[in-house]
Design an enzyme around this catalytic site. Structure first.
Site, PDB file in Angstrom:
ATOM      1  N   SER A  86      -2.726  -6.314   1.195  1.00 53.31           N
ATOM      2  CA  SER A  86      -1.451  -5.976   0.557  1.00 53.31           C
ATOM      3  C   SER A  86      -1.435  -4.489   0.152  1.00 53.31           C
ATOM      4  O   SER A  86      -1.575  -3.627   1.003  1.00 53.31           O
ATOM      5  CB  SER A  86      -1.211  -6.930  -0.611  1.00 53.31           C
ATOM      6  OG  SER A  86       0.096  -6.819  -1.087  1.00 53.31           O
ATOM      7  N   SER A  87      -1.322  -4.168  -1.137  1.00 53.61           N
ATOM      8  CA  SER A  87      -1.329  -2.750  -1.516  1.00 53.61           C
ATOM      9  C   SER A  87      -2.644  -2.092  -1.080  1.00 53.61           C
ATOM     10  O   SER A  87      -2.673  -0.915  -0.688  1.00 53.61           O
ATOM     11  CB  SER A  87      -1.130  -2.598  -3.024  1.00 53.61           C
ATOM     12  OG  SER A  87      -0.945  -1.246  -3.370  1.00 53.61           O
TER      13      SER A  87
END
Ligand SMILES: *[C@@H]1O[C@H](CO)[C@@H](O)[C@H](O)[C@H]1NC(C)=O
Ligand SMILES: *[C@@H]1O[C@H](CO)[C@@H](O)[C@H](O)[C@H]1NC(C)=O
Ligand SMILES: *[C@@H]1O[C@H](CO)[C@@H](O)[C@H](O)[C@H]1NC(C)=O
Length: 316
Positions: free
Chosen positions: A138-139
């Site tokens: 994700s991030s």
């Protein structure tokens, strides 16, 4: 009996005292956005240890990335070092993958603070500068794309789970949530995506790290369009055809399809039906980085930039 018990107790306590654990490091170099550094150095370190960087996801932390993955256990077995950076963004703990600074080689932003951690660790532990790797979810995957794009001289390979192409999140500020990118409204030509990477470090003409991406087709947070755009970007950056050289179905899990591009410089796993919460696959990542290799021809950056992609490393 009593004395034995005491000796045993003392032995146990000292074993606990010296056993490796997650530790914070301060003053590791240039760090304009105040990223925090945590490190796991196994007790038994390889002689020239490889380095694995594992940036956390939004709402995550270094501690969560450490306890939520198998990498520290694997480091105990294979002697590499794991760095877990911790985002300075207290609002949502996402990484800065949007600022001009972070998207520029040595330009600042969170990416520079993170690269300073790598430089510090290479120096302090006599790490192998040709075996530095980054993976994230994700991030953390977005940061993986940022680092591979802006610091092609630092990394040997990247592996990104449910991320976005380099530069897709670019915006007016640090920590900018680029909804157009997240929701799949940013599409570009291969050439334009490659140009963004080139712009991050215009003078760089050396070897480029290999890259791996994994993404669920039902990702409800970071639309699957980003998978297709990342395929365009990294095949273009690496000078590969957009047509895979091999396709393998149902690997490593049912419904996941693995595509290999060129001579294995880029890999993409399309995970059918999988949402944003894509399960980490440490064994796939370990294999891609060749981190189980402790002796012989381990995968690494070509030393000095000439020809061979392999060199020897030895376990202590
Ligand atoms: C940097 O981060 C640390 C830990 O998150 C915090 O205690 C410190 O106040 C921050 N420093 C600055 C200058 O923001
Ligand atoms: C991703 O974006 C496409 C195009 O806008 C849309 O059709 C699709 O439903 C989105 N996927 C998800 C899982 O939200
Ligand atoms: C790279 O190749 C050039 C030309 O063959 C040679 O002069 C140079 O010494 C090589 N550099 C390294 C680090 O092997």
């Amino acid at each position: 009996m009593f004395v034995r018990a005491i000796i045993l107790l003392v032995a146990t306590l000292s074993a606990v005292a010296i056993a490796a654990s997650l530790r914070q490091v301060t003053n590791f170099g240039e760090n304009p956005t105040n990223v925090s550094m945590y490190i796991y150095v196994p007790d038994k370190l390889a002689m020239k240890p490889p380095i694995l960087l594992f940036p956390h996801w939004c709402h995550g932390s270094a501690q969560a990335a450490y306890s939520g993955s198998q990498y520290s256990n694997l480091a105990n077995t294979y002697g590499f070092i794991v760095i877990y950076p911790d985002s300075p963004n207290q609002e949502d703990k996402c990484w800065d993958v949007s600022s001009k600074q972070t998207l520029t080689h040595n330009g600042g932003g969170d990416s520079l603070g993170i690269v300073s951690m790598v430089r510090y660790t290479l120096d302090k532990y006599n790490g192998d500068p040709n075996r530095v790797f980054v993976s994230g979810i994700s991030s953390g995957a977005m940061m993986t794309n940022v680092l591979i794009g802006a610091y092609p001289d630092v990394f040997a390979a990247g592996s990104a789970f449910a991320g976005v192409p380099f530069g897709c999140y670019s915006g007016p500020s640090f920590n900018y949530w680029n909804a157009d990118c997240a929701e799949g409204r940013i599409t570009k030509s291969r050439e334009d995506w490659a140009a963004m990477v080139k712009t991050a470090y215009p003078s760089y003409t050396g070897w480029r790290p290999k890259m791996q991406i994994l993404h669920g087709t039902r990702d409800e947070i970071i639309n699957y369009t980003n998978y297709k755009e990342a395929v365009k970007q990294w095949t273009a950056v690496l000078g590969l055809s957009e047509l895979p050289t091999s396709t393998t179905q149902n690997t490593p899990l049912q419904g996941w399809t693995k595509y290999v591009y060129g001579e294995d410089r880029f890999q993409a796993y399309s995970a059918a039906g999988v949402p944003h919460n894509i399960p980490n696959q440490e064994s796939i990542v370990m294999a891609w980085f060749d981190l189980r290799c402790t002796t012989g021809d381990c995968f690494s950056r070509p030393g000095g930039g000439n020809g061979t992609v392999f060199r020897r490393t030895f376990m202590a």
